[in-house]
Write a protein that holds these residues in place. Sequence first.
Motif: not given
Length: 269
Positions: A144-150, A38-39, A5-8, A19-21
């Motif tokens: 963006l993180a996959g959870e957000v993209l989805r 990130t937050v 779910d994350i790339y780069g 950032g997700r944590a």
Amino acid sequence: MTQDDIYGSDEQRALLRRGRALFDILGQDPRYTYYGRTVGLATGTVRDLDHLTALARVQGNAAIALVPEAEVAALHDGLTARNLVPIAYSRWDGGAASLAAAKAIVRDLPLPAGLTMTRIDADTPSTVLASLADMALGSGVLPLAGEVLRGLLNPAVCLVAQDGEGKVVSCGASAGFAHPDHPVPGRQAYWGMLATDTAWRGRKLALILGAHAMLSMSRNHGIEAFFTGVEPGNTPSEGVCTRLMFARSVAVILGCADPRSLRSGRMTK
């Protein structure tokens, strides 16, 4: 969230995980923002220098989404003195006029022949996200993180254009950003993550996908206001913003990176 779910780069993936944590810890506090990277702080002045510094130290990168222009120099100098790498982005805001412009673009500009538009959701194969990431990262844009993209975490829309072989050749996204209880940016959504494969540039794909993303956020989530950050001198992005009736704000988005965690000094383009 899975590794897929994350790339780069290794540094960018580590940054997205942190950032997700941190969002799990701070996400219900209206002072903070999160849109899949990130937050950060929703608003701030030089009085928030230590707060911004702490967020950057923990994650590797952080930003204040709305900084009065008069405060930018002092914040910049303070971050530099703390051995952080500051970067200021022009803030562009869009509202009713932007949605009207998006409707006209969607009406008048179909995708070029041979391309199809797909919305990323919970059922999208990981191969499509990997193709999106390859294209976006090749353009200097960190997905963006996959959870957000989805759309699994924030109200969000991510759209891609795919060629006949399923390769992603362009993308655009919008996502909830600030806590809805925040009085200033709480009703706005982040809009951007615009990227296009080199071979397809010049065909207005980012403009088309960006317009569709805005309209989908309005239709499905009731969001009528948007913002994005553009590095000064990025003429193509400024052109897309202008076409979509975004207005350059008197405020600035001020980010910073900790070079011990992010050696490039930049999270994304």
